[in-house]
Design a protein around this motif. Sequence first.
Motif, PDB file in Angstrom:
ATOM      1  N   ALA A  20      11.762  -8.459   0.290  1.00 16.91           N
ATOM      2  CA  ALA A  20      13.554  -8.194  -1.190  1.00 16.91           C
ATOM      3  C   ALA A  20      13.271  -7.255  -2.057  1.00 16.91           C
ATOM      4  O   ALA A  20      14.287  -6.821  -2.739  1.00 16.91           O
ATOM      5  N   VAL A  21      12.702  -7.672  -2.533  1.00 12.09           N
ATOM      6  CA  VAL A  21      11.870  -6.365  -3.763  1.00 12.09           C
ATOM      7  C   VAL A  21      12.050  -5.090  -3.492  1.00 12.09           C
ATOM      8  O   VAL A  21      12.544  -4.246  -4.038  1.00 12.09           O
ATOM      9  N   VAL A  22      11.313  -4.665  -2.239  1.00  9.33           N
ATOM     10  CA  VAL A  22      11.138  -3.411  -1.642  1.00  9.33           C
ATOM     11  C   VAL A  22      13.065  -2.495  -1.593  1.00  9.33           C
ATOM     12  O   VAL A  22      13.134  -1.668  -1.981  1.00  9.33           O
ATOM     13  N   VAL A  23      13.677  -3.471  -1.036  1.00 11.04           N
ATOM     14  CA  VAL A  23      15.404  -3.036  -0.985  1.00 11.04           C
ATOM     15  C   VAL A  23      15.802  -3.269  -1.834  1.00 11.04           C
ATOM     16  O   VAL A  23      16.664  -2.360  -2.230  1.00 11.04           O
ATOM     17  N   PHE A  24      15.625  -4.137  -2.776  1.00  6.85           N
ATOM     18  CA  PHE A  24      15.683  -4.336  -4.285  1.00  6.85           C
ATOM     19  C   PHE A  24      15.351  -2.747  -4.921  1.00  6.85           C
ATOM     20  O   PHE A  24      16.961  -2.214  -5.393  1.00  6.85           O
ATOM     21  N   GLU A  25      14.600  -2.679  -5.176  1.00  9.94           N
ATOM     22  CA  GLU A  25      13.769  -1.595  -5.741  1.00  9.94           C
ATOM     23  C   GLU A  25      14.557   0.201  -5.037  1.00  9.94           C
ATOM     24  O   GLU A  25      15.111   0.857  -6.132  1.00  9.94           O
ATOM     25  N   VAL A  26      14.674   0.009  -3.971  1.00  4.64           N
ATOM     26  CA  VAL A  26      15.424   1.190  -3.481  1.00  4.64           C
ATOM     27  C   VAL A  26      16.374   1.091  -3.292  1.00  4.64           C
ATOM     28  O   VAL A  26      17.347   2.287  -3.750  1.00  4.64           O
ATOM     29  N   LEU A  27      17.361   0.160  -3.492  1.00  2.90           N
ATOM     30  CA  LEU A  27      19.108  -0.282  -4.472  1.00  2.90           C
ATOM     31  C   LEU A  27      18.992   0.293  -5.129  1.00  2.90           C
ATOM     32  O   LEU A  27      19.897   0.963  -5.587  1.00  2.90           O
ATOM     33  N   LEU A  28      18.673   0.004  -6.414  1.00  4.69           N
ATOM     34  CA  LEU A  28      18.096   0.043  -7.649  1.00  4.69           C
ATOM     35  C   LEU A  28      18.099   1.663  -7.645  1.00  4.69           C
ATOM     36  O   LEU A  28      19.240   2.401  -8.448  1.00  4.69           O
ATOM     37  N   SER A  29      17.816   2.272  -7.202  1.00  7.43           N
ATOM     38  CA  SER A  29      16.783   3.939  -7.199  1.00  7.43           C
ATOM     39  C   SER A  29      18.284   4.241  -6.426  1.00  7.43           C
ATOM     40  O   SER A  29      19.271   5.567  -7.569  1.00  7.43           O
ATOM     41  N   GLY A  73       0.796  -1.086   0.106  1.00  7.46           N
ATOM     42  CA  GLY A  73       0.398  -0.355  -0.110  1.00  7.46           C
ATOM     43  C   GLY A  73       0.713   0.712  -0.151  1.00  7.46           C
ATOM     44  O   GLY A  73       0.483   2.461  -0.594  1.00  7.46           O
ATOM     45  N   ASN A  74       2.183   1.342   0.588  1.00  6.02           N
ATOM     46  CA  ASN A  74       3.382   2.823   0.659  1.00  6.02           C
ATOM     47  C   ASN A  74       4.281   2.847   0.053  1.00  6.02           C
ATOM     48  O   ASN A  74       4.950   3.048  -0.101  1.00  6.02           O
ATOM     49  N   GLU A  75       4.255   1.534  -0.892  1.00  2.00           N
ATOM     50  CA  GLU A  75       5.194   1.546  -1.501  1.00  2.00           C
ATOM     51  C   GLU A  75       5.821   2.531  -3.037  1.00  2.00           C
ATOM     52  O   GLU A  75       6.839   3.030  -2.650  1.00  2.00           O
ATOM     53  N   PRO A  76       5.061   3.002  -3.582  1.00  2.00           N
ATOM     54  CA  PRO A  76       5.259   4.145  -3.864  1.00  2.00           C
ATOM     55  C   PRO A  76       5.470   5.187  -2.902  1.00  2.00           C
ATOM     56  O   PRO A  76       6.904   5.844  -3.568  1.00  2.00           O
ATOM     57  N   LEU A  77       5.552   5.722  -1.892  1.00  2.00           N
ATOM     58  CA  LEU A  77       5.693   6.298  -1.223  1.00  2.00           C
ATOM     59  C   LEU A  77       6.877   6.020  -0.508  1.00  2.00           C
ATOM     60  O   LEU A  77       7.614   7.079  -0.381  1.00  2.00           O
ATOM     61  N   ILE A  78       7.498   4.970  -0.228  1.00  2.00           N
ATOM     62  CA  ILE A  78       8.321   4.463  -0.119  1.00  2.00           C
ATOM     63  C   ILE A  78       9.330   4.099  -1.151  1.00  2.00           C
ATOM     64  O   ILE A  78      10.962   5.098  -0.557  1.00  2.00           O
ATOM     65  N   ARG A  79       9.080   4.265  -2.326  1.00  2.00           N
ATOM     66  CA  ARG A  79      10.332   4.186  -2.834  1.00  2.00           C
ATOM     67  C   ARG A  79      10.553   5.976  -3.785  1.00  2.00           C
ATOM     68  O   ARG A  79      11.472   6.456  -3.795  1.00  2.00           O
ATOM     69  N   VAL A  80       9.668   6.647  -4.024  1.00  2.00           N
ATOM     70  CA  VAL A  80       9.638   8.379  -3.769  1.00  2.00           C
ATOM     71  C   VAL A  80      10.173   9.133  -3.100  1.00  2.00           C
ATOM     72  O   VAL A  80      11.116   9.744  -3.020  1.00  2.00           O
TER      73      VAL A  80
END
Length: 290
Positions: free
Chosen positions: A164-173, A9-16
């Motif tokens: 793992a996917v959230v961590v990876f996406e944050v690391l990627l960015s 639910g909060n993935e967009p906010l976490i990444r942004v």
Amino acid sequence: MSFEQFVIGNEPLIRVGFFVGVFALVALWELASPRRVLQLPRAQRWASNLGIVLLNTVIVRLLFPTAAVGMAALGVERGWGLLNHFAVPFWLAVPLAVVAMDFVIWMQHVMVHAVPALWRLHRVHHADLDYDLTTGARFHPLEIVLSMGIKFATIALLGAPVLAVVVFEVLLSACALFNHGNIRLPDGVDRALRWFLVTPDMHRVHHSVEDDESNSNFGFNLTWWDRLFGTYREQPRGGQLGMVIGIHGHADPHEVARLPGMLMLPFKSRGTDGAIKRRPFTEHDAGANH
């Protein structure tokens, strides 16, 4: 609400949030300690580079509403993937999945350099005449869609946990912004970091106009894959300050530093320049890798 529901639910906010935070930090670092003098006005390049980021974000959200975390949650729910099949404990599954996804992104990066049709798309990233944090975010929308498809397949095959996917996406960015930064690191710090983390000086070699240099240092986060598979290169022949950034034959700012030109670049001629093995390594080049 479960942890997975909260993250999804909060993935967009976490990444942004991480993107904006790291962007601000690296941007300030560039102002305080720039590595190279930029050729083009920052405002001109940033408007185009960040414009394509915004366009890509809209396209991804329209085509993939639940993003990568949605695929991860579906895989966990249905027991898809190697990590679920072998019942790997969560504490081990998370780092294994992050490292595995890093390797897949490395292989994908090699692939878009090796296949001429894919290089046409990827050269939008390489055609930037300067090298700063916004370079790390400029990719053609079609390459972004291709990357998302590969990422979804990887998540399903691995059975990657949502965390793992959230961590990876944050690391990627974050890593893309950092290692494309026009920033100066002390030599000792750069050498130490290179044993596990891609630094700006290491990845800048990959953006050289020289084919043998641009076909090296494919990693975005971990340096292990380039060292293991022989694609690691210490420095460019011309040095960090003397090397030329970009692609041969694509030096017109109207083509490579404005959004319309960037979007049309894959469909123009000269699509094979820069593809892997277009120019053989020489003995001198091999020595430069050590």
